[in-house]
Design a protein around this motif. Sequence first.
Motif, mmCIF file in Angstrom:
data_model
loop_
_atom_site.group_PDB
_atom_site.id
_atom_site.type_symbol
_atom_site.label_atom_id
_atom_site.label_comp_id
_atom_site.label_asym_id
_atom_site.label_seq_id
_atom_site.Cartn_x
_atom_site.Cartn_y
_atom_site.Cartn_z
ATOM 1 N N ILE A 20 0.833 -1.199 0.000
ATOM 2 C CA ILE A 20 0.000 0.000 0.000
ATOM 3 C C ILE A 20 0.869 1.250 0.000
ATOM 4 O O ILE A 20 0.637 2.205 -0.749
ATOM 5 N N GLU A 21 1.898 1.239 0.832
ATOM 6 C CA GLU A 21 2.798 2.381 0.946
ATOM 7 C C GLU A 21 3.462 2.712 -0.386
ATOM 8 O O GLU A 21 3.641 3.881 -0.738
ATOM 9 N N LYS A 22 3.768 1.667 -1.151
ATOM 10 C CA LYS A 22 4.464 1.863 -2.437
ATOM 11 C C LYS A 22 3.620 2.697 -3.398
ATOM 12 O O LYS A 22 4.109 3.652 -3.997
ATOM 13 N N TRP A 23 2.315 2.324 -3.577
ATOM 14 C CA TRP A 23 1.505 3.112 -4.523
ATOM 15 C C TRP A 23 1.038 4.428 -3.910
ATOM 16 O O TRP A 23 0.862 5.426 -4.618
ATOM 17 N N ALA A 24 0.863 4.455 -2.585
ATOM 18 C CA ALA A 24 0.406 5.685 -1.933
ATOM 19 C C ALA A 24 1.440 6.800 -2.059
ATOM 20 O O ALA A 24 1.088 7.983 -2.089
ATOM 21 N N LYS A 25 2.714 6.414 -2.154
ATOM 22 C CA LYS A 25 3.792 7.406 -2.290
ATOM 23 C C LYS A 25 3.990 7.855 -3.734
ATOM 24 O O LYS A 25 4.766 8.782 -3.993
ATOM 25 N N THR A 121 -13.446 -6.816 -1.890
ATOM 26 C CA THR A 121 -13.114 -7.641 -0.723
ATOM 27 C C THR A 121 -11.715 -7.337 -0.178
ATOM 28 O O THR A 121 -11.506 -7.346 1.030
ATOM 29 N N GLU A 122 -10.778 -7.043 -1.066
ATOM 30 C CA GLU A 122 -9.406 -6.800 -0.617
ATOM 31 C C GLU A 122 -9.284 -5.519 0.199
ATOM 32 O O GLU A 122 -8.500 -5.458 1.147
ATOM 33 N N ALA A 123 -10.049 -4.496 -0.158
ATOM 34 C CA ALA A 123 -9.949 -3.230 0.572
ATOM 35 C C ALA A 123 -10.378 -3.400 2.029
ATOM 36 O O ALA A 123 -9.738 -2.869 2.937
ATOM 37 N N ALA A 280 -12.271 3.913 -0.324
ATOM 38 C CA ALA A 280 -11.296 4.328 0.685
ATOM 39 C C ALA A 280 -11.524 3.575 1.985
ATOM 40 O O ALA A 280 -12.598 3.029 2.219
ATOM 41 N N PHE A 281 -10.488 3.544 2.820
ATOM 42 C CA PHE A 281 -10.632 2.995 4.172
ATOM 43 C C PHE A 281 -9.679 3.711 5.112
ATOM 44 O O PHE A 281 -8.667 4.281 4.690
ATOM 45 N N GLN A 282 -10.018 3.680 6.391
ATOM 46 C CA GLN A 282 -9.189 4.303 7.425
ATOM 47 C C GLN A 282 -7.935 3.465 7.627
ATOM 48 O O GLN A 282 -8.014 2.307 8.029
ATOM 49 N N GLN A 293 -8.268 4.778 -2.443
ATOM 50 C CA GLN A 293 -7.718 3.609 -3.117
ATOM 51 C C GLN A 293 -7.369 3.941 -4.568
ATOM 52 O O GLN A 293 -8.203 3.865 -5.462
ATOM 53 N N LEU A 294 -6.111 4.300 -4.787
ATOM 54 C CA LEU A 294 -5.654 4.763 -6.100
ATOM 55 C C LEU A 294 -5.199 3.630 -6.997
ATOM 56 O O LEU A 294 -4.946 3.840 -8.185
#
Length: 500
Positions: A20-25, A121-123, A280-282, A293-294
Amino acid sequence: MPSLKGILAKPFAYIISKQIEKWAKNPVETQQKVFQNLIAEAASTVFGKDHNFVGINNHEDFIKQVPIRDYEDLKTYVECAVSGEEDVLWKGKPLYFAKTSGTTSGSKYIPITKESMPTHTEAARNAILCYIKETGNTKFVDGMMIFLQGSPILNKKNGIQFGRLSGIVAHYVPKYLQKNRLPSWETNCIEDWETKVDAIVNETLAENMTVISGIPSWVQMYFEKIINTSGKKVGDVFKNFSLFIFGGVNYEPYRAKFENLIGRKVDSIELYPASEGFFAFQDKQNEKGMLLQLNSGIFYEFIEADHFFEDNPKRLTIGDVKVGINYVMIVSTNAGLWAYNVGDTIQFTSTSPYRVIVSGRIKHFISAFGEHVIGKEVEQAINDALKTSGASINEFTVAPQINPKEGLPYHEWFIEFGNEPENIQAFVDILEQSLQTQNSYYKDLILGKVLQPLKISAVKTDGFKEYMKSVGKLGGQNKIPRLANDRKIADVMYEKGLVK
């Protein structure tokens, strides 16, 4: 001694968090890849040919070729897909159509495809894993978990299954959670909501419930029935209950009431699921907003809500947005929705990473006099009043009173209190001040003697439940709109004697 499931959860949470961190950055690059993939995959569909996808190389081309649409504008294509035609909005046939209740369109049928289904489901799974990564808490994974949802019974037509989103998702619960999951399949299939909740109480009362999730207003009904049946607080019945997962509405107006029903505080995770996609999720307990969720097959565009109803409003991408501005969210997805207006308005709380809150609905606002009061503002006002009054609420909605019997028009707040404030006028004053502070247009109308200050109409206990039952929307994923620009809800509340 931690279980094997609990032991394995931590390294798995670490791996997923790193992904998650990889795409969020890399938000802009991530969205560009999603955009290019969507256009390439759908170029040979009916929609892709009609809109010259082969000639789309960038966002500017997309804007020229694909106008913003709501469900009515897309309905012709959807009906072709519903009838069994292939390659209409996305390649092949959809796996499912999620049936939703439209406010203007009657029933809507939102496609879910082989490519889009995993993101739903994954989110939710990733939200829990991010919580584990941050807190180190894995004790809840060995207890029983419940999600208050719609019936999983699906209908099949033209090789495609139809049902409510929550019912569809119920078919995808991972095997490692099957033994921990309640209610039973038989109970989950009960259509009548009140009968269903009674059955859920009977099934769960003696269980070790550790995770409870659902829309707050309907979970509240479940909690109240638990208390009425057992004579104990929810936290005393379920001593290991430690995580509440919710979505659909802002939890803050319910928080005080829930803590009273539970008897203590529990951690919570907010989700932003919809039939159109899991947006999106917290991801952090102490950060405001949910991680957008990008990297989930969804390309986002944003239009400033203040300009949305203008001709050709500017369509922004993720790199252009700013914190604190009210945007209408437009999505294109690997389920075959294209420049689709979901109807939600959002605000960014952070752009590093991109976190959002849902601020309301573009059609759910009050602007009978040009004030354009939105959901986020009334929810903030009610939170401000609850903090200082000691009161709690079960539910509320706001409508304009344009033609009062006497005096100036005003905003009428229909509030069902759990505990009424000791000083109702002080409560009203805090609501009024908070709303004026947040919305300068509203303040100017009050100062200019166009509107008089708001008034509260107290709703009888279970009044909103009775209202929802009367319009056939009791339970499931149905929610009371926070705001209306008309008095349709208000009139029914009065007609049925639900106002004190």
